[in-house]
Design a protein around this motif. Structure first.
Motif, PDB file in Angstrom:
ATOM      1  N   VAL A  19       0.848  -1.204   0.000  1.00 21.77           N
ATOM      2  CA  VAL A  19       0.000   0.000   0.000  1.00 21.77           C
ATOM      3  C   VAL A  19       0.879   1.248   0.000  1.00 21.77           C
ATOM      4  O   VAL A  19       0.583   2.230  -0.698  1.00 21.77           O
ATOM      5  N   ALA A  20       1.982   1.218   0.746  1.00 20.13           N
ATOM      6  CA  ALA A  20       2.910   2.357   0.756  1.00 20.13           C
ATOM      7  C   ALA A  20       3.452   2.615  -0.643  1.00 20.13           C
ATOM      8  O   ALA A  20       3.521   3.768  -1.090  1.00 20.13           O
ATOM      9  N   GLU A  21       3.809   1.544  -1.328  1.00 21.89           N
ATOM     10  CA  GLU A  21       4.344   1.717  -2.686  1.00 21.89           C
ATOM     11  C   GLU A  21       3.263   2.216  -3.643  1.00 21.89           C
ATOM     12  O   GLU A  21       3.502   3.135  -4.435  1.00 21.89           O
ATOM     13  N   ILE A  22       2.082   1.655  -3.558  1.00 18.61           N
ATOM     14  CA  ILE A  22       0.990   2.031  -4.468  1.00 18.61           C
ATOM     15  C   ILE A  22       0.575   3.484  -4.267  1.00 18.61           C
ATOM     16  O   ILE A  22       0.363   4.216  -5.237  1.00 18.61           O
ATOM     17  N   THR A  23       0.463   3.895  -3.016  1.00 18.79           N
ATOM     18  CA  THR A  23      -0.040   5.244  -2.723  1.00 18.79           C
ATOM     19  C   THR A  23       1.063   6.300  -2.650  1.00 18.79           C
ATOM     20  O   THR A  23       0.778   7.489  -2.733  1.00 18.79           O
ATOM     21  N   GLY A  24       2.307   5.849  -2.434  1.00 17.70           N
ATOM     22  CA  GLY A  24       3.389   6.801  -2.225  1.00 17.70           C
ATOM     23  C   GLY A  24       3.384   7.403  -0.827  1.00 17.70           C
ATOM     24  O   GLY A  24       4.146   8.322  -0.536  1.00 17.70           O
ATOM     25  N   ASP A  25       2.549   6.887   0.040  1.00 21.60           N
ATOM     26  CA  ASP A  25       2.415   7.398   1.404  1.00 21.60           C
ATOM     27  C   ASP A  25       3.271   6.552   2.349  1.00 21.60           C
ATOM     28  O   ASP A  25       2.949   5.397   2.630  1.00 21.60           O
ATOM     29  N   THR A  26       4.342   7.133   2.844  1.00 23.74           N
ATOM     30  CA  THR A  26       5.275   6.390   3.701  1.00 23.74           C
ATOM     31  C   THR A  26       4.688   6.052   5.070  1.00 23.74           C
ATOM     32  O   THR A  26       5.272   5.239   5.792  1.00 23.74           O
ATOM     33  N   THR A  27       3.553   6.630   5.407  1.00 19.11           N
ATOM     34  CA  THR A  27       2.878   6.264   6.658  1.00 19.11           C
ATOM     35  C   THR A  27       2.597   4.768   6.672  1.00 19.11           C
ATOM     36  O   THR A  27       2.714   4.114   7.716  1.00 19.11           O
ATOM     37  N   TYR A  28       2.246   4.220   5.518  1.00 20.42           N
ATOM     38  CA  TYR A  28       1.959   2.785   5.446  1.00 20.42           C
ATOM     39  C   TYR A  28       3.220   1.942   5.624  1.00 20.42           C
ATOM     40  O   TYR A  28       3.161   0.847   6.179  1.00 20.42           O
ATOM     41  N   LEU A  29       4.349   2.443   5.182  1.00 22.01           N
ATOM     42  CA  LEU A  29       5.601   1.721   5.396  1.00 22.01           C
ATOM     43  C   LEU A  29       5.953   1.718   6.887  1.00 22.01           C
ATOM     44  O   LEU A  29       6.394   0.698   7.426  1.00 22.01           O
ATOM     45  N   THR A  30       5.719   2.832   7.553  1.00 18.79           N
ATOM     46  CA  THR A  30       5.920   2.900   9.005  1.00 18.79           C
ATOM     47  C   THR A  30       5.017   1.900   9.706  1.00 18.79           C
ATOM     48  O   THR A  30       5.440   1.193  10.624  1.00 18.79           O
ATOM     49  N   LEU A  31       3.789   1.801   9.254  1.00 22.83           N
ATOM     50  CA  LEU A  31       2.854   0.835   9.832  1.00 22.83           C
ATOM     51  C   LEU A  31       3.304  -0.601   9.532  1.00 22.83           C
ATOM     52  O   LEU A  31       3.170  -1.484  10.379  1.00 22.83           O
ATOM     53  N   ALA A  32       3.862  -0.836   8.362  1.00 21.82           N
ATOM     54  CA  ALA A  32       4.393  -2.160   8.021  1.00 21.82           C
ATOM     55  C   ALA A  32       5.514  -2.549   8.987  1.00 21.82           C
ATOM     56  O   ALA A  32       5.601  -3.707   9.415  1.00 21.82           O
ATOM     57  N   TRP A  33       6.369  -1.600   9.352  1.00 21.22           N
ATOM     58  CA  TRP A  33       7.421  -1.853  10.346  1.00 21.22           C
ATOM     59  C   TRP A  33       6.787  -2.266  11.672  1.00 21.22           C
ATOM     60  O   TRP A  33       7.248  -3.194  12.326  1.00 21.22           O
ATOM     61  N   ARG A  34       5.704  -1.562  12.061  1.00 17.17           N
ATOM     62  CA  ARG A  34       5.035  -1.878  13.340  1.00 17.17           C
ATOM     63  C   ARG A  34       4.395  -3.251  13.315  1.00 17.17           C
ATOM     64  O   ARG A  34       4.292  -3.903  14.347  1.00 17.17           O
ATOM     65  N   PHE A  35       3.927  -3.694  12.144  1.00 16.52           N
ATOM     66  CA  PHE A  35       3.312  -5.014  12.008  1.00 16.52           C
ATOM     67  C   PHE A  35       4.348  -6.109  11.765  1.00 16.52           C
ATOM     68  O   PHE A  35       3.992  -7.198  11.325  1.00 16.52           O
ATOM     69  N   SER A  36       5.590  -5.848  12.061  1.00 14.13           N
ATOM     70  CA  SER A  36       6.651  -6.841  11.894  1.00 14.13           C
ATOM     71  C   SER A  36       7.038  -7.393  13.258  1.00 14.13           C
ATOM     72  O   SER A  36       7.451  -6.653  14.150  1.00 14.13           O
ATOM     73  N   HIS A  37       6.886  -8.697  13.401  1.00 17.76           N
ATOM     74  CA  HIS A  37       7.076  -9.398  14.672  1.00 17.76           C
ATOM     75  C   HIS A  37       8.558  -9.487  15.023  1.00 17.76           C
ATOM     76  O   HIS A  37       9.305 -10.249  14.432  1.00 17.76           O
ATOM     77  N   ARG A  38       8.987  -8.704  15.992  1.00 21.45           N
ATOM     78  CA  ARG A  38      10.402  -8.561  16.345  1.00 21.45           C
ATOM     79  C   ARG A  38      11.002  -9.804  16.982  1.00 21.45           C
ATOM     80  O   ARG A  38      12.164 -10.115  16.744  1.00 21.45           O
ATOM     81  N   SER A  39      10.249 -10.531  17.811  1.00 23.76           N
ATOM     82  CA  SER A  39      10.861 -11.674  18.500  1.00 23.76           C
ATOM     83  C   SER A  39      11.210 -12.801  17.532  1.00 23.76           C
ATOM     84  O   SER A  39      12.087 -13.611  17.824  1.00 23.76           O
ATOM     85  N   ILE A  40      10.575 -12.841  16.389  1.00 19.51           N
ATOM     86  CA  ILE A  40      10.931 -13.820  15.356  1.00 19.51           C
ATOM     87  C   ILE A  40      12.056 -13.269  14.490  1.00 19.51           C
ATOM     88  O   ILE A  40      12.959 -13.987  14.082  1.00 19.51           O
TER      89      ILE A  40
END
Length: 109
Positions: free
Chosen positions: A19-40
């Motif tokens: 979605v970040a790439e499609i829209t050009g809105d980096t807010t979605y890339l920031t959200l993608a980072w947040r949805f990344s499971h760190r303990s794995i």
């Protein structure tokens, strides 16, 4: 947020990166980072295989997402972690029937 990501949630990090790439809105890339499971992710960033006993169908989409986030952000560490995951599964966790798990869980190496 991280506690929630222990469960099976598909590839939300990948979808949000797309979605970040499609829209050009980096807010979605920031959200993608947040949805990344760190303990794995963390052990694989350090080149450590700590996949034993994990539910593979839950983990595989996460790593596809890590790679997608890495592609868009230029994060080579995340790309390396995703590559290490792939190499670990393909070279050490494929079982004789061609699958990557036993009862959908990573077996001991």
């Amino acid at each position: 947020m991280q506690d929630m990501l222990r469960s099976e949630h598909g590839g939300m990090n990948e979808v949000l990166a797309d979605v970040a790439e499609i829209t050009g809105d980096t807010t979605y890339l920031t959200l993608a980072w947040r949805f990344s499971h760190r303990s794995i992710l963390e052990p694989l960033l350090g080149g450590k295989d700590e996949l034993n006993g994990l539910h593979d169908n839950t983990q595989i989409p996460k790593f596809i997402g890590y790679e997608r986030v890495a592609e868009l952000s230029g994060d080579t560490a995340w790309s390396n972690a995703a590559a290490f995951f792939w190499k670990t599964v393909v070279e050490h966790r494929i079982v004789s029937i061609g699958g990557n798990s036993v009862s959908e869980h990573s077996h001991p190496v």
